[in-house]
Design an enzyme around this catalytic site. Sequence first.
Site, PDB file in Angstrom:
ATOM      1  N   LYS A  62     -25.254 -21.170   6.249  1.00 26.30           N
ATOM      2  CA  LYS A  62     -26.091 -19.979   6.083  1.00 26.30           C
ATOM      3  C   LYS A  62     -26.324 -19.222   7.394  1.00 26.30           C
ATOM      4  O   LYS A  62     -26.456 -18.001   7.401  1.00 26.30           O
ATOM      5  CB  LYS A  62     -27.428 -20.352   5.443  1.00 26.30           C
ATOM      6  CG  LYS A  62     -27.245 -20.768   3.989  1.00 26.30           C
ATOM      7  CD  LYS A  62     -28.541 -21.171   3.338  1.00 26.30           C
ATOM      8  CE  LYS A  62     -28.254 -21.687   1.942  1.00 26.30           C
ATOM      9  NZ  LYS A  62     -29.446 -22.141   1.243  1.00 26.30           N
ATOM     10  N   ASP A  99     -33.421 -17.147  -0.898  1.00 32.14           N
ATOM     11  CA  ASP A  99     -34.056 -18.467  -0.983  1.00 32.14           C
ATOM     12  C   ASP A  99     -35.569 -18.369  -0.806  1.00 32.14           C
ATOM     13  O   ASP A  99     -36.322 -19.133  -1.417  1.00 32.14           O
ATOM     14  CB  ASP A  99     -33.501 -19.405   0.098  1.00 32.14           C
ATOM     15  CG  ASP A  99     -32.123 -19.948  -0.249  1.00 32.14           C
ATOM     16  OD1 ASP A  99     -31.763 -19.938  -1.439  1.00 32.14           O
ATOM     17  OD2 ASP A  99     -31.416 -20.378   0.676  1.00 32.14           O
TER      18      ASP A  99
HETATM   19  N1  NAP Z   1     -32.375 -25.374  -5.000  1.00 25.17           N
HETATM   20  C1  NAP Z   1     -31.948 -24.368  -4.285  1.00 25.17           C
HETATM   21  O1  NAP Z   1     -31.853 -23.216  -4.735  1.00 25.17           O
HETATM   22  C2  NAP Z   1     -31.595 -24.609  -2.850  1.00 25.17           C
HETATM   23  C3  NAP Z   1     -31.561 -23.521  -1.970  1.00 25.17           C
HETATM   24  C4  NAP Z   1     -31.261 -23.793  -0.634  1.00 25.17           C
HETATM   25  C5  NAP Z   1     -30.980 -25.084  -0.230  1.00 25.17           C
HETATM   26  N2  NAP Z   1     -31.028 -26.104  -1.127  1.00 25.17           N
HETATM   27  C6  NAP Z   1     -30.764 -27.483  -0.694  1.00 25.17           C
HETATM   28  O2  NAP Z   1     -31.519 -27.738   0.481  1.00 25.17           O
HETATM   29  C7  NAP Z   1     -30.824 -28.668   1.308  1.00 25.17           C
HETATM   30  C8  NAP Z   1     -30.753 -28.149   2.745  1.00 25.17           C
HETATM   31  O3  NAP Z   1     -29.949 -26.963   2.790  1.00 25.17           O
HETATM   32  P1  NAP Z   1     -29.736 -26.173   4.168  1.00 25.17           P
HETATM   33  O4  NAP Z   1     -28.938 -24.964   3.855  1.00 25.17           O
HETATM   34  O5  NAP Z   1     -31.020 -26.020   4.890  1.00 25.17           O
HETATM   35  O6  NAP Z   1     -28.825 -27.210   5.008  1.00 25.17           O
HETATM   36  P2  NAP Z   1     -28.655 -27.315   6.587  1.00 25.17           P
HETATM   37  O7  NAP Z   1     -28.886 -26.008   7.237  1.00 25.17           O
HETATM   38  O8  NAP Z   1     -27.331 -28.000   6.783  1.00 25.17           O
HETATM   39  O9  NAP Z   1     -29.846 -28.311   7.045  1.00 25.17           O
HETATM   40  C9  NAP Z   1     -29.796 -29.661   6.679  1.00 25.17           C
HETATM   41  C10 NAP Z   1     -31.114 -30.351   7.006  1.00 25.17           C
HETATM   42  O10 NAP Z   1     -31.017 -31.703   6.547  1.00 25.17           O
HETATM   43  C11 NAP Z   1     -31.269 -32.595   7.637  1.00 25.17           C
HETATM   44  N3  NAP Z   1     -30.421 -33.782   7.498  1.00 25.17           N
HETATM   45  C12 NAP Z   1     -29.110 -33.810   7.180  1.00 25.17           C
HETATM   46  N4  NAP Z   1     -28.669 -35.085   7.135  1.00 25.17           N
HETATM   47  C13 NAP Z   1     -29.734 -35.873   7.435  1.00 25.17           C
HETATM   48  C14 NAP Z   1     -29.921 -37.271   7.566  1.00 25.17           C
HETATM   49  N5  NAP Z   1     -28.898 -38.141   7.370  1.00 25.17           N
HETATM   50  N6  NAP Z   1     -31.160 -37.740   7.857  1.00 25.17           N
HETATM   51  C15 NAP Z   1     -32.191 -36.871   8.055  1.00 25.17           C
HETATM   52  N7  NAP Z   1     -32.069 -35.526   7.957  1.00 25.17           N
HETATM   53  C16 NAP Z   1     -30.852 -35.037   7.653  1.00 25.17           C
HETATM   54  C17 NAP Z   1     -30.894 -31.804   8.877  1.00 25.17           C
HETATM   55  O11 NAP Z   1     -31.525 -32.387   9.988  1.00 25.17           O
HETATM   56  P3  NAP Z   1     -30.954 -32.147  11.504  1.00 25.17           P
HETATM   57  O12 NAP Z   1     -31.520 -30.835  11.948  1.00 25.17           O
HETATM   58  O13 NAP Z   1     -31.464 -33.310  12.245  1.00 25.17           O
HETATM   59  O14 NAP Z   1     -29.438 -32.123  11.385  1.00 25.17           O
HETATM   60  C18 NAP Z   1     -31.451 -30.425   8.498  1.00 25.17           C
HETATM   61  O15 NAP Z   1     -32.846 -30.405   8.662  1.00 25.17           O
HETATM   62  C19 NAP Z   1     -29.451 -28.850   0.647  1.00 25.17           C
HETATM   63  O16 NAP Z   1     -29.478 -30.035  -0.117  1.00 25.17           O
HETATM   64  C20 NAP Z   1     -29.320 -27.660  -0.268  1.00 25.17           C
HETATM   65  O17 NAP Z   1     -28.489 -27.934  -1.390  1.00 25.17           O
HETATM   66  C21 NAP Z   1     -31.324 -25.891  -2.420  1.00 25.17           C
END
Ligand code: NAP
Length: 269
Positions: A62, A99
Amino acid sequence: MDRPLYALLGAPVHHSLSPALQNAAIDALEIDAVYVALWTWEDLVGPLMRSLPGGNVTVPHKRAAAAALDHPSEDVRATGACNVFWWDESRGLCGDNTDAGAFRTAAEALLKAELTGCRVLLLGAGGAARAVVHACCRAGVDRVEILNRTRARAEELVADVGAPGAVRVLEGGEGRSEEAYDLVVNATSLGLDPSDPLPVKSEAVQARALLDLVYGRDETPLVRAARAAGIEAADGRLMLLEQAILSFRRWFDRDPPREVMLRVVRLGE
Ligand SMILES: NC(=O)c1ccc[n+]([C@@H]2O[C@H](COP(=O)([O-])OP(=O)(O)OC[C@H]3O[C@@H](n4cnc5c(N)ncnc54)[C@H](OP(=O)(O)O)[C@@H]3O)[C@@H](O)[C@H]2O)c1
């Protein structure tokens, strides 16, 4: 196939309900288009966005998508994250962050109340977390406390979003049992894979409600654990539905059939 192609760009994308949601609405309205999910490397995000009439962007691209835009919306500028894009003949590559609005709708449906004045514990500091902080600040929450694996990333989020004193970063750990929150939000990607650990121990957190932005075919492990601890909980399907409706309007300039989309995400059954 020569139908205009709309795409979800991310990695992974195999779990996503977006193709089923968008294609159900496209078919119901007999629009000449098809929506696909494309597993995408970061350096292809910008070129792909420029080659398509429109689409969505998900984990972890994103921020890269926001950087590729010619015409970012106010919400993209505020969050540094873009989840929907479309090509406009006069303005070029346009993008928005739906979002934030979708999160607020889903959170308020779960709380059965407004976010205004709420105490929020936010797990994660990626693109989705930025939208959550933005929505919370706009709603006038009492405070947002952020726990993230990488503390520096949470600090960067707070600095970038320009959030006032209501937003602060917590020390690592498992959430603070002495604090009571109105809402806990999981915006980490933990839970996408069934073998993932929980992002927080639900028994370590006192909360009225928990919204897991992650969703899957069944209830997520975090939602299951929260309900077992007596916390009202929901997964990310309602938020997904709301942002899908907003995206559809951007591309086709008309309302998608909500009932058709509700059936796809199996809400209200
Ligand atoms: N329902 C919906 O409409 C919707 C909309 C948006 C997003 N989402 C969901 O929200 C989630 C996050 O999306 P995003 O776009 O923000 O992803 P992102 O930018 O890749 O951020 C991922 C987050 O998860 C953390 N993380 C990843 N692996 C981890 C681990 N093994 N242990 C602890 N923390 C971990 C990361 O921490 P670090 O900073 O330490 O790497 C970061 O805070 C996804 O599952 C996505 O599908 C859903």
